[in-house]
Design a protein around this motif. Structure first.
Motif, mmCIF file in Angstrom:
data_model
loop_
_atom_site.group_PDB
_atom_site.id
_atom_site.type_symbol
_atom_site.label_atom_id
_atom_site.label_comp_id
_atom_site.label_asym_id
_atom_site.label_seq_id
_atom_site.Cartn_x
_atom_site.Cartn_y
_atom_site.Cartn_z
ATOM 1 N N PRO A 1 -7.469 -2.606 6.058
ATOM 2 C CA PRO A 1 -7.632 -1.228 6.556
ATOM 3 C C PRO A 1 -8.685 -1.071 7.644
ATOM 4 O O PRO A 1 -8.602 -0.134 8.442
ATOM 5 C CB PRO A 1 -8.025 -0.444 5.286
ATOM 6 N N ALA A 2 -9.682 -1.944 7.670
ATOM 7 C CA ALA A 2 -10.709 -1.824 8.708
ATOM 8 C C ALA A 2 -10.093 -1.875 10.102
ATOM 9 O O ALA A 2 -10.600 -1.251 11.048
ATOM 10 C CB ALA A 2 -11.741 -2.937 8.552
ATOM 11 N N ILE A 3 -8.969 -2.593 10.255
ATOM 12 C CA ILE A 3 -8.311 -2.715 11.550
ATOM 13 C C ILE A 3 -7.117 -1.781 11.667
ATOM 14 O O ILE A 3 -6.879 -1.179 12.718
ATOM 15 C CB ILE A 3 -7.846 -4.171 11.778
ATOM 16 N N LEU A 4 -6.363 -1.628 10.591
ATOM 17 C CA LEU A 4 -5.088 -0.923 10.674
ATOM 18 C C LEU A 4 -5.114 0.514 10.159
ATOM 19 O O LEU A 4 -4.127 1.241 10.354
ATOM 20 C CB LEU A 4 -4.010 -1.702 9.907
ATOM 21 N N ALA A 5 -6.183 0.947 9.504
ATOM 22 C CA ALA A 5 -6.197 2.303 8.943
ATOM 23 C C ALA A 5 -5.963 3.358 10.018
ATOM 24 O O ALA A 5 -5.155 4.285 9.845
ATOM 25 C CB ALA A 5 -7.509 2.570 8.221
ATOM 26 N N ALA A 6 -6.654 3.237 11.151
ATOM 27 C CA ALA A 6 -6.538 4.241 12.218
ATOM 28 C C ALA A 6 -5.120 4.306 12.795
ATOM 29 O O ALA A 6 -4.538 5.392 12.885
ATOM 30 C CB ALA A 6 -7.571 3.980 13.308
ATOM 31 N N PRO A 7 -4.528 3.170 13.209
ATOM 32 C CA PRO A 7 -3.168 3.272 13.759
ATOM 33 C C PRO A 7 -2.121 3.697 12.732
ATOM 34 O O PRO A 7 -1.180 4.423 13.069
ATOM 35 C CB PRO A 7 -2.877 1.863 14.286
ATOM 36 N N ILE A 8 -2.278 3.253 11.467
ATOM 37 C CA ILE A 8 -1.343 3.696 10.430
ATOM 38 C C ILE A 8 -1.436 5.205 10.261
ATOM 39 O O ILE A 8 -0.424 5.921 10.234
ATOM 40 C CB ILE A 8 -1.634 2.981 9.094
ATOM 41 N N ALA A 9 -2.657 5.708 10.135
ATOM 42 C CA ALA A 9 -2.861 7.144 9.941
ATOM 43 C C ALA A 9 -2.354 7.934 11.138
ATOM 44 O O ALA A 9 -1.738 9.001 10.981
ATOM 45 C CB ALA A 9 -4.346 7.420 9.699
ATOM 46 N N ARG A 10 -2.591 7.416 12.325
ATOM 47 C CA ARG A 10 -2.159 8.123 13.537
ATOM 48 C C ARG A 10 -0.634 8.244 13.583
ATOM 49 O O ARG A 10 -0.099 9.315 13.885
ATOM 50 C CB ARG A 10 -2.680 7.374 14.762
ATOM 51 N N GLU A 11 0.067 7.168 13.260
ATOM 52 C CA GLU A 11 1.530 7.213 13.327
ATOM 53 C C GLU A 11 2.125 8.064 12.219
ATOM 54 O O GLU A 11 3.161 8.712 12.408
ATOM 55 C CB GLU A 11 2.110 5.800 13.262
ATOM 56 N N LEU A 12 1.474 8.076 11.041
ATOM 57 C CA LEU A 12 1.986 8.874 9.929
ATOM 58 C C LEU A 12 1.432 10.293 9.935
ATOM 59 O O LEU A 12 1.705 11.064 9.008
ATOM 60 C CB LEU A 12 1.647 8.197 8.593
ATOM 61 N N ARG B 1 2.927 -2.458 12.298
ATOM 62 C CA ARG B 1 4.016 -2.797 11.380
ATOM 63 C C ARG B 1 4.311 -4.293 11.418
ATOM 64 O O ARG B 1 4.440 -4.946 10.368
ATOM 65 C CB ARG B 1 5.272 -1.986 11.721
ATOM 66 N N ALA B 2 4.405 -4.854 12.598
ATOM 67 C CA ALA B 2 4.650 -6.294 12.718
ATOM 68 C C ALA B 2 3.467 -7.101 12.177
ATOM 69 O O ALA B 2 3.652 -8.191 11.623
ATOM 70 C CB ALA B 2 4.920 -6.661 14.176
ATOM 71 N N THR B 3 2.245 -6.554 12.337
ATOM 72 C CA THR B 3 1.070 -7.238 11.795
ATOM 73 C C THR B 3 1.191 -7.394 10.283
ATOM 74 O O THR B 3 0.936 -8.492 9.730
ATOM 75 C CB THR B 3 -0.211 -6.454 12.138
ATOM 76 N N CYS B 4 1.590 -6.339 9.601
ATOM 77 C CA CYS B 4 1.797 -6.425 8.145
ATOM 78 C C CYS B 4 2.887 -7.434 7.810
ATOM 79 O O CYS B 4 2.768 -8.208 6.840
ATOM 80 C CB CYS B 4 2.168 -5.052 7.585
ATOM 81 N N GLN B 5 3.952 -7.459 8.596
ATOM 82 C CA GLN B 5 5.055 -8.386 8.343
ATOM 83 C C GLN B 5 4.618 -9.839 8.559
ATOM 84 O O GLN B 5 5.007 -10.732 7.794
ATOM 85 C CB GLN B 5 6.232 -8.035 9.257
ATOM 86 N N ILE B 6 3.795 -10.071 9.551
ATOM 87 C CA ILE B 6 3.315 -11.430 9.807
ATOM 88 C C ILE B 6 2.388 -11.890 8.687
ATOM 89 O O ILE B 6 2.454 -13.047 8.234
ATOM 90 C CB ILE B 6 2.617 -11.512 11.175
ATOM 91 N N TRP B 7 1.534 -10.995 8.200
ATOM 92 C CA TRP B 7 0.685 -11.347 7.056
ATOM 93 C C TRP B 7 1.546 -11.667 5.833
ATOM 94 O O TRP B 7 1.237 -12.586 5.063
ATOM 95 C CB TRP B 7 -0.289 -10.218 6.741
#
Length: 398
Positions: A34-45, A169-175
């Motif tokens: 979340p430290a990296i992805l929280a902002a973009p996830i929240a922004r898109e949702l 989204r792709a970042t989560c898929q790659i992880w």
């Protein structure tokens, strides 16, 4: 009590390298995501980032609630299978997160990730090593924390790079793919152990604590880890902001915060070397004093001592992480270790989950004076450990 092995996959060093790498992947793709992805996830949702961090807090609580059951299963059957299953759970949770288009799916994804965290983070890894190596697991526990201590150092830049190139989204898929392609084979590399129906026979008790005082010692450890967990999680969330409020420039605050990771690793190296000759209770007591020393130095010396504070704070964190595995092992022995660690860690999961919110509110209302709350918590942890009797064997149980 050394556990009976079947199909030994490799020596202790190979096991440490495999499990340490798998732990790095698990931490980087869950706790540190979340430290990296929280902002973009929240922004898109179209949400506040608080929702994402709140989902992480919920996942931590779920992982804590699962801890005793997971630990009990590892005590009986070993951790190889459960750690491997955790990789599938992590992967499914990450894929679900990548498909989230509303709050319901976001929460469901973090529920799965919380289950994966309960099955696949440090407590499960420590219990697995105790099941394999018995009282000789101390060096292996230290070894995997040395490797996985770089989870944020590796995970944050990698997640940032993937996000910049492909989106969240792709970042989560790659992880998710990394879990199946890398972490799963590494966990399957671990030795198999013969299932055991033993719970906690008297002969398995370590020399540090008698059965009669076991409950008291478990309460003390649960409180200690909860107190230092509150400090660790709370300060890590607000450290740069806190240092700026004390007068440090943003650049100086970031520099000081960057010293926390190296300080953690340095302290773990110290634990693996010089401190290994002493009972883990000694190093745990020292660790609880690190934050108070750092805070007092910072308050009295001013922002110029921010790097000193960060080093003390990081060193304490580094040693406490190891103590989560080595101290219960030394006090209680390897039999029933996984279940005990799960029970002991449950309050720490709760305090760690709520600490960022609580510390943020305290900073908002009382500013840098909130640091004294962390001093009080750390000092109370030291006092709690001082209530434990001096171990009959003053050396290391390794």
């Amino acid at each position: 009590m050394r556990q009976v092995l079947a199909g030994q996959a490799g020596g202790p060093l190979a096991v440490v390298l495999a499990l340490g790498t798998a732990q790095t992947i698990a931490w980087a793709s869950s706790y540190y995501l979340p430290a990296i992805l929280a902002a973009p996830i929240a922004r898109e949702l179209d949400l506040s980032p608080t929702y994402v961090f709140g989902a992480l807090s919920g996942a931590l609580i779920i992982s804590g609630l699962l801890g005793p059951r997971v630990g009990h299963a590892i005590d009986r059957f070993g951790g190889r299978g459960l750690l491997a299953i955790s990789n599938f759970v992590f992967a499914v949770g990450l894929l679900m997160l990548s498909a989230a288009h509303n709050v319901a799916v976001l929460v469901a994804a973090w529920v799965l990730l919380g289950i994966g965290m309960g099955m696949g983070l440090y407590e499960a890894a420590f219990a697995t090593l105790a099941r394999i190596y018995g009282t000789g697991a101390r060096k292996s526990i230290t070894g995997i924390t040395l490797i996985a201590g770089f989870a944020s150092t590796i995970g944050w830049p990698l997640s940032t790079l993937l996000y910049d190139e492909f989106g969240w989204r792709a970042t989560c898929q790659i992880w998710a793919l990394i879990h199946i392609a890398m972490a799963l084979p590494l966990n399957l590399f671990l030795p198999r152990v013969v299932p055991s129906g033993l719970e906690v026979p008297p002969a398995a008790q370590a020399e540090g604590v008698s059965r009669r005082s076991e409950t008291f010692a478990m309460v003390v450890l649960a409180y200690m880890f909860a107190a230092v967990g509150f400090v660790s999680s709370g300060l890590s969330a607000i450290l740069p902001t806190m240092l700026v409020s004390l007068g440090a420039t943003p650049a100086a605050a970031l520099f000081a915060a960057a010293l926390v990771g190296p300080a953690q690793v340095g302290a773990r190296l110290l634990e693996a070397g010089w401190l290994a000759r002493y009972h883990p209770l000694v190093s745990a007591r020292l660790a609880t004093l690190m934050n108070p020393i750092g805070v007092i130095t910072l308050i009295l010396g001013g922002p110029v001592f921010a790097p000193v504070f960060a080093i003390f704070y990081g060193a304490g964190n580094g040693i406490v992480t190891i103590a989560r595995g080595t101290l219960p092992l030394a006090l209680f022995g390897p039999a029933g270790f996984g279940k005990r660690v799960g029970v002991i860690s449950l309050p720490a999961r709760a305090t760690g989950a709520f600490a960022p919110l609580v510390m943020g509110l305290m900073v908002e209302h009382v500013g840098s004076q909130a640091l004294w709350i962390t001093v009080l918590a750390s000092t109370s942890a030291f006092v709690a450990l001082s209530l434990l009797p001096k171990p009959r064997n003053g050396g290391a149980h390794s």
